[in-house]
Design an enzyme around this catalytic site. Sequence first.
Site, PDB file in Angstrom:
ATOM      1  N   ARG A 152       0.822  -1.216   0.000  1.00 26.50           N
ATOM      2  CA  ARG A 152       0.000   0.000   0.000  1.00 26.50           C
ATOM      3  C   ARG A 152       0.850   1.259   0.000  1.00 26.50           C
ATOM      4  O   ARG A 152       0.419   2.299  -0.506  1.00 26.50           O
ATOM      5  CB  ARG A 152      -0.972  -0.030   1.191  1.00 26.50           C
ATOM      6  CG  ARG A 152      -2.155  -0.951   0.950  1.00 26.50           C
ATOM      7  CD  ARG A 152      -2.930  -1.213   2.208  1.00 26.50           C
ATOM      8  NE  ARG A 152      -2.327  -2.284   2.984  1.00 26.50           N
ATOM      9  CZ  ARG A 152      -2.449  -2.422   4.300  1.00 26.50           C
ATOM     10  NH1 ARG A 152      -3.146  -1.540   4.981  1.00 26.50           N
ATOM     11  NH2 ARG A 152      -1.881  -3.424   4.918  1.00 26.50           N
ATOM     12  N   GLU A 211       2.245  -6.515  13.135  1.00 28.52           N
ATOM     13  CA  GLU A 211       1.166  -6.651  14.118  1.00 28.52           C
ATOM     14  C   GLU A 211       0.583  -8.062  14.026  1.00 28.52           C
ATOM     15  O   GLU A 211       0.161  -8.634  15.018  1.00 28.52           O
ATOM     16  CB  GLU A 211       0.065  -5.610  13.825  1.00 28.52           C
ATOM     17  CG  GLU A 211      -1.061  -5.604  14.849  1.00 28.52           C
ATOM     18  CD  GLU A 211      -2.224  -4.697  14.457  1.00 28.52           C
ATOM     19  OE1 GLU A 211      -2.176  -4.085  13.376  1.00 28.52           O
ATOM     20  OE2 GLU A 211      -3.178  -4.628  15.242  1.00 28.52           O
TER      21      GLU A 211
HETATM   22  O1  PRP Z   1       4.020  -0.877  11.627  1.00 27.18           O
HETATM   23  P1  PRP Z   1       3.873  -2.312  11.260  1.00 27.18           P
HETATM   24  O2  PRP Z   1       3.415  -3.169  12.402  1.00 27.18           O
HETATM   25  O3  PRP Z   1       5.095  -2.867  10.609  1.00 27.18           O
HETATM   26  O4  PRP Z   1       2.692  -2.426  10.214  1.00 27.18           O
HETATM   27  C1  PRP Z   1       2.530  -1.535   9.154  1.00 27.18           C
HETATM   28  C2  PRP Z   1       2.640  -2.233   7.841  1.00 27.18           C
HETATM   29  O5  PRP Z   1       1.646  -3.247   7.741  1.00 27.18           O
HETATM   30  C3  PRP Z   1       0.958  -3.102   6.508  1.00 27.18           C
HETATM   31  O6  PRP Z   1       1.605  -3.776   5.495  1.00 27.18           O
HETATM   32  P2  PRP Z   1       1.413  -5.320   5.191  1.00 27.18           P
HETATM   33  O7  PRP Z   1       2.750  -5.950   5.345  1.00 27.18           O
HETATM   34  O8  PRP Z   1       0.274  -5.867   5.965  1.00 27.18           O
HETATM   35  O9  PRP Z   1       1.114  -5.420   3.683  1.00 27.18           O
HETATM   36  P3  PRP Z   1       0.511  -4.759   2.408  1.00 27.18           P
HETATM   37  O10 PRP Z   1       0.762  -3.269   2.394  1.00 27.18           O
HETATM   38  O11 PRP Z   1       1.285  -5.461   1.372  1.00 27.18           O
HETATM   39  O12 PRP Z   1      -0.949  -5.062   2.398  1.00 27.18           O
HETATM   40  C4  PRP Z   1       1.020  -1.620   6.252  1.00 27.18           C
HETATM   41  O13 PRP Z   1       0.808  -1.318   4.888  1.00 27.18           O
HETATM   42  C5  PRP Z   1       2.401  -1.260   6.715  1.00 27.18           C
HETATM   43  O14 PRP Z   1       3.372  -1.463   5.700  1.00 27.18           O
HETATM   44  N1  ADE Z   2      -4.628  -2.667  11.668  1.00 26.64           N
HETATM   45  C1  ADE Z   2      -4.046  -2.466  10.496  1.00 26.64           C
HETATM   46  N2  ADE Z   2      -4.772  -2.000   9.464  1.00 26.64           N
HETATM   47  C2  ADE Z   2      -4.191  -1.788   8.268  1.00 26.64           C
HETATM   48  N3  ADE Z   2      -2.911  -2.029   8.023  1.00 26.64           N
HETATM   49  C3  ADE Z   2      -2.167  -2.490   9.025  1.00 26.64           C
HETATM   50  N4  ADE Z   2      -0.866  -2.810   9.088  1.00 26.64           N
HETATM   51  C4  ADE Z   2      -0.601  -3.238  10.332  1.00 26.64           C
HETATM   52  N5  ADE Z   2      -1.699  -3.201  11.090  1.00 26.64           N
HETATM   53  C5  ADE Z   2      -2.686  -2.738  10.295  1.00 26.64           C
END
Ligand code: PRP
Ligand code: ADE
Length: 201
Positions: free
Chosen positions: A85, A122
């Site tokens: 994202r 998370e």
């Molecule tokens: O602060 P954190 O605990 O590290 O979480 C934040 C990250 O989690 C999500 O990515 P995710 O890896 O879920 O994947 P995506 O963007 O590919 O959906 C979000 O887009 C951040 O990159």
């Molecule tokens: N709760 C949440 N919603 C969307 N993106 C995330 N990445 C990590 N935690 C998330």
Amino acid sequence: MSGAEVTDLSAGGPRPAVAGPDSDELRTLLLSRIHDVPDYPRPGVVFKDITPLLADPAAFGALTDALAALCRAYRADKVVGLEARGFILAAPVAVSAGVGFVPVRKAGKLPGATLRQAYDLEYGTAEIELHADALRPGDRVLVIDDVLATGGTAEASLHLIRRAGAEVAGVAVLLELGFLDGRQRLQASLDGAPLEALTTV
Ligand SMILES: O=P(O)(O)OC[C@H]1O[C@H](OP(=O)(O)OP(=O)(O)O)[C@H](O)[C@@H]1O
Ligand SMILES: Nc1ncnc2[nH]cnc12
């Protein structure tokens, strides 16, 4: 920037600027377009869905403008977007600010020689990579992502940027999940660089 006009190259005319990066008006607009999805992807997690924001050109445009303003303010000459994202937000910001876009990807997706870093999420663990030659010493890099949760992803990206020899100009996110204390976890890795969250819950 409130009250100014921003040239919108895609929509065939200027659109009213919603507001600068630090305005209540912008925060209200952005938060109204981020939807909660309970128990996704796991029970107990409230997922912050940004797809309604991306589908609204006024909100997405205001977000891009605000992040591009931060990019200029921090004199960044590269924008790093964090898969997946983060790519969606960082790419238009790089174009708007007139700087290069560099992807940090999940492990195994980049074709060239890479630097790799493991981190905790998370809801799981992962590894991310940066092309070893994507950044040079002297580059000032703004990291952009949608959500700061535990801070693990952003922290890993800062390690990669420093290992590549570049300087961290700052980290900018659309939404900070304050209750997960990612900001605190990031403090040491930021090493004085700013962390900007356009909205916080
Ligand atoms: O602060 P954190 O605990 O590290 O979480 C934040 C990250 O989690 C999500 O990515 P995710 O890896 O879920 O994947 P995506 O963007 O590919 O959906 C979000 O887009 C951040 O990159
Ligand atoms: N709760 C949440 N919603 C969307 N993106 C995330 N990445 C990590 N935690 C998330």
